[in-house]
Design a protein around this motif. Sequence first.
Motif, PDB file in Angstrom:
ATOM      1  N   GLU A   1     -24.240 -48.441   2.545  1.00  0.00           N
ATOM      2  CA  GLU A   1     -24.002 -49.409   3.623  1.00  0.00           C
ATOM      3  C   GLU A   1     -23.931 -48.715   4.981  1.00  0.00           C
ATOM      4  OE1 GLU A   1     -20.640 -52.753   4.934  1.00  0.00           O
ATOM      5  OE2 GLU A   1     -20.492 -51.722   2.981  1.00  0.00           O
ATOM      6  N   LEU A   2     -23.269 -47.555   5.027  1.00  0.00           N
ATOM      7  CA  LEU A   2     -23.098 -46.823   6.282  1.00  0.00           C
ATOM      8  C   LEU A   2     -24.420 -46.220   6.777  1.00  0.00           C
ATOM      9  CD1 LEU A   2     -21.035 -45.942   8.396  1.00  0.00           C
ATOM     10  CD2 LEU A   2     -20.596 -43.879   7.025  1.00  0.00           C
ATOM     11  N   ILE A   3     -25.199 -45.665   5.856  1.00  0.00           N
ATOM     12  CA  ILE A   3     -26.464 -45.038   6.276  1.00  0.00           C
ATOM     13  C   ILE A   3     -27.469 -46.099   6.713  1.00  0.00           C
ATOM     14  CG2 ILE A   3     -27.509 -44.980   3.958  1.00  0.00           C
ATOM     15  CD1 ILE A   3     -27.887 -42.361   6.734  1.00  0.00           C
ATOM     16  N   ASN A   4     -27.445 -47.261   6.062  1.00  0.00           N
ATOM     17  CA  ASN A   4     -28.338 -48.351   6.484  1.00  0.00           C
ATOM     18  C   ASN A   4     -27.972 -48.851   7.880  1.00  0.00           C
ATOM     19  OD1 ASN A   4     -30.058 -48.479   4.274  1.00  0.00           O
ATOM     20  ND2 ASN A   4     -28.637 -49.765   3.094  1.00  0.00           N
TER      21      ASN A   4
ATOM     22  N   TYR B   1     -21.566 -38.000  10.584  1.00  0.00           N
ATOM     23  CA  TYR B   1     -20.576 -38.652   9.726  1.00  0.00           C
ATOM     24  C   TYR B   1     -20.327 -37.766   8.504  1.00  0.00           C
ATOM     25  CZ  TYR B   1     -21.608 -42.708  12.619  1.00  0.00           C
ATOM     26  OH  TYR B   1     -21.780 -43.563  13.691  1.00  0.00           O
ATOM     27  N   ASP B   2     -19.265 -36.994   8.541  1.00  0.00           N
ATOM     28  CA  ASP B   2     -18.934 -36.084   7.442  1.00  0.00           C
ATOM     29  C   ASP B   2     -18.002 -36.810   6.469  1.00  0.00           C
ATOM     30  OD1 ASP B   2     -18.723 -33.889   5.867  1.00  0.00           O
ATOM     31  OD2 ASP B   2     -17.696 -32.610   7.324  1.00  0.00           O
ATOM     32  N   MET B   3     -18.569 -37.386   5.419  1.00  0.00           N
ATOM     33  CA  MET B   3     -17.827 -38.205   4.473  1.00  0.00           C
ATOM     34  C   MET B   3     -17.289 -37.388   3.311  1.00  0.00           C
ATOM     35  SD  MET B   3     -18.241 -40.988   6.116  1.00  0.00           S
ATOM     36  CE  MET B   3     -17.580 -42.203   4.979  1.00  0.00           C
TER      37      MET B   3
ATOM     38  N   THR C   1     -27.718 -36.820  -1.430  1.00  0.00           N
ATOM     39  CA  THR C   1     -28.689 -37.123  -0.379  1.00  0.00           C
ATOM     40  C   THR C   1     -28.075 -38.005   0.694  1.00  0.00           C
ATOM     41  OG1 THR C   1     -30.560 -36.941  -1.899  1.00  0.00           O
ATOM     42  CG2 THR C   1     -30.929 -38.192   0.115  1.00  0.00           C
ATOM     43  N   LEU C   2     -27.315 -38.999   0.265  1.00  0.00           N
ATOM     44  CA  LEU C   2     -26.655 -39.900   1.216  1.00  0.00           C
ATOM     45  C   LEU C   2     -25.646 -39.151   2.083  1.00  0.00           C
ATOM     46  CD1 LEU C   2     -26.051 -42.894  -1.232  1.00  0.00           C
ATOM     47  CD2 LEU C   2     -27.731 -42.809   0.632  1.00  0.00           C
ATOM     48  N   LEU C   3     -24.868 -38.278   1.463  1.00  0.00           N
ATOM     49  CA  LEU C   3     -23.874 -37.489   2.195  1.00  0.00           C
ATOM     50  C   LEU C   3     -24.547 -36.581   3.231  1.00  0.00           C
ATOM     51  CD1 LEU C   3     -21.518 -36.502  -0.767  1.00  0.00           C
ATOM     52  CD2 LEU C   3     -20.904 -37.952   1.189  1.00  0.00           C
ATOM     53  N   LEU C   4     -25.681 -36.007   2.833  1.00  0.00           N
ATOM     54  CA  LEU C   4     -26.408 -35.103   3.733  1.00  0.00           C
ATOM     55  C   LEU C   4     -26.976 -35.857   4.933  1.00  0.00           C
ATOM     56  CD1 LEU C   4     -27.648 -32.310   4.335  1.00  0.00           C
ATOM     57  CD2 LEU C   4     -29.597 -32.970   2.906  1.00  0.00           C
ATOM     58  N   GLU C   5     -27.573 -37.012   4.677  1.00  0.00           N
ATOM     59  CA  GLU C   5     -28.172 -37.797   5.766  1.00  0.00           C
ATOM     60  C   GLU C   5     -27.091 -38.268   6.738  1.00  0.00           C
ATOM     61  OE1 GLU C   5     -31.130 -38.349   6.709  1.00  0.00           O
ATOM     62  OE2 GLU C   5     -32.301 -37.555   5.053  1.00  0.00           O
TER      63      GLU C   5
END
Length: 303
Positions: free
Chosen positions: A102-105, A89-91, A79-83
């Motif tokens: 931390e990055l999504i927040n 941001y393709d992690m 879910t975090l990767l998708l958001e």
Amino acid sequence: LIAIQSQKKLQMAHSDKLESEEPASHLRFEWLNGLRRDELQTLCINRQLTPNSKHDLIKLLLKSKINTKEKFDSKTKPTLLLELKSRGYDMEDTTETSELVELINKHKKTKPTKATLSNLDESELVRLCNRRKIKIKDANSKEILINLLKESDVVDPEYSNKMTTKQLTAELRGRGLSTTKLKKDEMVAILQEEVTHEEQQLANHLKAEKVDKVIEDAKKALTDYLDYIKLNKDKIQKLTKKETIQNKGKKDKIMGTEWEDIEYMLDCYKNDMFDLRTMIEAYGGTDMGKDEETYKKGFECII
């Protein structure tokens, strides 16, 4: 009568076809409601149609609002990767979950753009819509599948033996055509020749055994009817004479006597038989006009 009606429909359809451009699809939408859901799905797949196209899904997501107060601490890594990917941001999958949180927040208020969403595939876009509780079309709904086929201007697929029997059957049923006892090669030929429902019905009604039965039944019915008239001719003559005298001079008389009406009806049937003969000649490639004298000869009215 069915054959005559089919002929008239075919003539009208042919006339309309000449006046208008060739349709993108030869599907007959009036028959689609009778198809099963899996058959409708097959028709859509054959035309590469999906109820929720990538363009439609992106459009829905761009209109939606982001929940800036959402907490991501307990979300799964997918879910975090998708958001993050939706925000540009393709992690890597190997990135630590804590780093992703931390990055999504940090970019919680960043709204996805058309460019970033275009990097997602359809399944990822559907997942995003579900996360945001965006209502999307039900891919299993018959109504949506039918509307998708009706509204699309996509041309029919190329028909060949490479297609499965299931695909060919769906295509035939989508045109209102019968698939009974048809082999795969026959299905392909019918679709390639663009045979219509009316043409198939007409060919079926004009099969030798069916024509013979219709003629035999008509002959029996007419013979029984004429036998009845012969047996009751005196009574019929008296009744007809009486009704004629009673109706004489009546201004509001619209119809004739009962037997005059029957005579008119028989005359119409005779004309219909001649029309049927012409139709058989046209579609059967035969000439039934050798006995033209009989055709023109008058018949004695025993009434």
